[in-house]
Design a protein around this motif. Structure first.
Motif, PDB file in Angstrom:
ATOM      1  N   TYR A  27       5.874   0.281 -10.392  1.00  0.00           N
ATOM      2  CA  TYR A  27       4.464   0.227  -9.504  1.00  0.00           C
ATOM      3  C   TYR A  27       4.547  -1.009 -10.614  1.00  0.00           C
ATOM      4  O   TYR A  27       4.309  -1.129 -11.068  1.00  0.00           O
ATOM      5  CB  TYR A  27       3.736   1.729 -10.589  1.00  0.00           C
ATOM      6  N   PRO A  28       2.838  -1.676  -9.494  1.00  0.00           N
ATOM      7  CA  PRO A  28       1.807  -2.686  -9.804  1.00  0.00           C
ATOM      8  C   PRO A  28       0.936  -2.015 -10.702  1.00  0.00           C
ATOM      9  O   PRO A  28       0.561  -0.637 -10.398  1.00  0.00           O
ATOM     10  CB  PRO A  28       1.973  -3.309  -8.891  1.00  0.00           C
ATOM     11  N   LYS A  31      -3.057   1.888 -12.243  1.00  0.00           N
ATOM     12  CA  LYS A  31      -1.789   1.526 -11.612  1.00  0.00           C
ATOM     13  C   LYS A  31      -1.495   2.497  -9.675  1.00  0.00           C
ATOM     14  O   LYS A  31      -2.819   2.500  -9.641  1.00  0.00           O
ATOM     15  CB  LYS A  31      -0.979   2.495 -11.714  1.00  0.00           C
ATOM     16  N   TRP A  56       1.542  -8.819  -5.459  1.00  0.00           N
ATOM     17  CA  TRP A  56       0.596  -8.261  -5.965  1.00  0.00           C
ATOM     18  C   TRP A  56      -0.207  -9.363  -7.349  1.00  0.00           C
ATOM     19  O   TRP A  56       0.374 -10.213  -8.490  1.00  0.00           O
ATOM     20  CB  TRP A  56       0.742  -7.458  -6.532  1.00  0.00           C
ATOM     21  N   SER A 112       4.501  -5.863 -12.986  1.00  0.00           N
ATOM     22  CA  SER A 112       5.134  -4.547 -12.616  1.00  0.00           C
ATOM     23  C   SER A 112       6.422  -3.780 -13.586  1.00  0.00           C
ATOM     24  O   SER A 112       6.891  -4.947 -13.808  1.00  0.00           O
ATOM     25  CB  SER A 112       5.974  -5.068 -10.950  1.00  0.00           C
ATOM     26  N   CYS A 170       1.978 -10.719  -9.835  1.00  0.00           N
ATOM     27  CA  CYS A 170       3.107 -10.196 -10.069  1.00  0.00           C
ATOM     28  C   CYS A 170       4.239 -10.099  -8.614  1.00  0.00           C
ATOM     29  O   CYS A 170       3.215  -9.724  -8.099  1.00  0.00           O
ATOM     30  CB  CYS A 170       3.623  -9.326 -11.131  1.00  0.00           C
ATOM     31  N   GLU A 171       5.107  -9.434  -9.040  1.00  0.00           N
ATOM     32  CA  GLU A 171       6.092  -9.026  -7.540  1.00  0.00           C
ATOM     33  C   GLU A 171       6.687  -7.641  -7.328  1.00  0.00           C
ATOM     34  O   GLU A 171       6.782  -7.320  -8.899  1.00  0.00           O
ATOM     35  CB  GLU A 171       7.397 -10.114  -7.660  1.00  0.00           C
ATOM     36  N   ASN A 172       6.237  -6.755  -6.765  1.00  0.00           N
ATOM     37  CA  ASN A 172       6.704  -5.453  -7.138  1.00  0.00           C
ATOM     38  C   ASN A 172       7.094  -4.991  -5.001  1.00  0.00           C
ATOM     39  O   ASN A 172       5.954  -5.295  -4.740  1.00  0.00           O
ATOM     40  CB  ASN A 172       5.354  -4.626  -7.408  1.00  0.00           C
ATOM     41  N   GLU A 173       7.931  -4.360  -4.974  1.00  0.00           N
ATOM     42  CA  GLU A 173       8.743  -3.802  -3.737  1.00  0.00           C
ATOM     43  C   GLU A 173       7.989  -4.888  -2.330  1.00  0.00           C
ATOM     44  O   GLU A 173       8.064  -4.630  -1.673  1.00  0.00           O
ATOM     45  CB  GLU A 173       8.395  -2.387  -3.831  1.00  0.00           C
TER      46      GLU A 173
END
Length: 542
Positions: A283-284, A294, A235, A279, A228-231
């Motif tokens: 948070y991932p 988390k 991730w 995400s 996934c993508e986060n910030e």
């Protein structure tokens, strides 16, 4: 809503149903609740209504996946398509997608497509050769010792870029040079690193030498099962380890420079394998079947993985993760759960004792669509309305991927068809509506609040059907298994009521079923019945 029964002087009572809730597949379902259904929707609640027709967008030959990032994209066989155009080649099989910036990333192939540059390629890069020279070089226009590798005639810029972490392997004379340093500069056939990165020959360790054999220089990415993508980072995880890419860089997963932009990896050390990641709320979040993890923090030095022992995503149901009504839904071993960042709550009581597996889901923003199979192996598409808390069953569609684009929810079925589900908005010209939908609503047993025998004499149905559509009403007594049609087939373009006479027959309980083809909205269902004697002890028709 079941309204109070009205008793006439002759003992005839009238029971009205003018609110039709969703599925309740429990033995304790009350009078008028829906035991089973097919192709119904909550769009017109409190009415009972058939779902709108889907639109067939496209049919793939060998479906591999569906995703949306600005435009719809998919994998058919070994070809990746973006907005309908072939962009690159991948391996055959199911795919996992995510995106960061202009990049769409495809696993397990570790491939990417740059939507801005119209470029398809691999996250990984590699060079191999028979020899590699370790020498002194330069860095930032200054001479530096033991910081250079050279492969004569190779243009390193065709393969790597400054900032890449590359794994060097094949060194036998100085095995300590088998490592993963970070490229600082590229000069033709020379790669420069920080000073004294390597061990060279000589007593002072700065005499150049050449390693021979199977030499490799590689930029690698982990074998991620879920991503996934986060910030501004990617991730992901394999079965045991959580990984994060370098900040803003989908290509580098091994950069450990002591900076806020570094890559990151951690092993949770707990039992069990990871089953999914997403995400959510900034948070991932990573899942095992019995844990949720988390990741807190903003930079690698303060990343902290906090776990809680609670129901996570069931193995094989990673695709069931979807956000609807700002709540995260997924399939756990105990059923469908709703997660808002704290303790997940079950929302699958309507399914009774049934268990499900292998779920895939999507959302139109307010409804959660999930395709899953039961213990008998039957696939169905279920829809949860987050505004009303109601479940409805659509049909036997086995969906593998969902994607939202242009306000529409697309689903990829196992047979390769891509459908636009729910309320369709501005479909493309090539999209074609499916045939008239066949629907069914089976009510739970009616006892009419009486332990005695009772007889039903009339049924009034107020409904509205679309042009060319029809509806039929059936009744079943004492769970006998035989459905008897009540009255005639109902066809009406305008809203109206029908009185359907029923041949009087006493029974402990009875069950009603409505079914039809085409668009239909049912406004109310009224029954006229009378209470009979107490039950006899002998079985059979009484």
């Amino acid at each position: 809503m079941k309204l109070p029964a009205v008793r006439y002087a002759d003992g005839i009572q009238q029971g009205k149903q003018d609110q039709f809730k969703g599925l309740n597949h429990n033995l304790g379902a009350k009078d008028g609740e829906l035991w089973d259904m097919r192709n119904l929707t909550s769009d017109y609640f409190p009415l009972l209504a058939s779902r709108p027709r889907r639109m067939l967008f496209k049919t793939l030959t060998v479906p591999g996946g569906l995703f949306c990032w600005d435009k719809l994209c998919w994998v058919d066989g070994t070809t990746f398509y973006y907005n309908g155009e072939a962009k690159g080649t991948v391996t055959a099989g199911p795919k996992t997608f995510t995106a960061l910036g202009a990049y769409i990333v495809i696993f397990p192939d570790k491939a990417y497509y740059n939507t801005a540059a119209d470029e398809f390629g691999s996250l990984e890069a590699a060079w191999s050769g028979a020899s590699l020279t370790f020498a002194n070089g330069k860095i930032y226009d200054e001479d530096a010792d033991a910081n250079c590798i050279q492969a004569e005639g190779v243009n390193w810029a065709d393969t790597f870029k400054a900032g890449d972490a590359v794994t060097i392997s094949g060194c036998t004379k100085h095995p300590s040079n088998n490592k993963t340093p970070i490229i600082r500069e590229i000069d033709g056939d020379k790669l420069y690193f920080y000073e004294y990165t390597f061990d060279l020959d000589g007593d002072d360790g700065i005499t150049p030498y050449t390693e021979s054999g199977d030499m490799k220089v590689e930029r690698t990415a982990p074998d991620l099962l879920f991503v996934c993508e986060n910030e501004n980072r990617l991730w992901g995880c394999d079965r045991t380890t959580i990984y994060a890419s370098k900040l803003g860089d989908i290509f580098n997963w091994n950069v450990y420079d002591g900076l806020a932009t570094d890559s990151y990896s951690v092993d949770t050390g707990s039992a069990g394998s990871f089953t999914a990641c997403i995400s959510y709320l900034g948070y991932p979040i990573f899942f095992k079947e019995d844990h949720i993890y988390k990741v807190y923090g903003s930079i690698p030095t303060n990343f902290e993985v906090m776990g809680s022992a609670t129901l996570g995503v069931a193995d094989g149901s990673a695709a069931s993760l979807a956000v609807a009504g700002e709540v995260l839904f997924y399939l756990s071993r105990a059923g469908i759960m709703a997660y808002s960042g704290g303790i997940p709550q079950p929302v699958g009581a309507a399914f009774g004792v049934e268990k499900f597996r292998d779920a895939a889901a999507g959302s139109d923003g307010l409804k959660y669509y999930v395709s899953m199979r039961d213990r008998a192996g039957t696939w169905r598409l279920y829809v949860y309305d987050t505004q009303r808390g109601l479940w409805h069953i659509e049909d036997e569609t086995h969906a593998t991927h969902f994607a939202s684009s242009g306000g529409n929810l697309y689903l990829l079925a196992e047979d390769g068809s891509i459908w636009i589900a729910g309320s369709v908005q501005d479909p493309s010209e090539e999209a074609a509506a499916e045939e008239a939908v066949s629907w069914m609503a089976e009510f739970a047993d009616w006892y009419d609040d009486s332990p005695n025998k009772k007889g039903i004499s009339k049924i009034l149905v107020r409904l509205e059907v679309d042009e060319g559509a029809e509806a039929r009403l059936y009744i079943q007594y004492d769970s006998g298994g035989t459905w008897e049609q009540v009255g005639h087939t109902l066809e009406a373009n305008a809203k109206r009521s029908y009185y359907l006479p029923v041949i009087p027959r006493r029974a402990d309980h009875y069950r009603l079923k409505l079914e039809g083809t085409g668009g239909c909205r049912i406004y109310g269902l009224t029954r006229e019945y009378y209470d009979g004697s107490q039950l006899k002890s002998m079985p059979g028709r009484q």
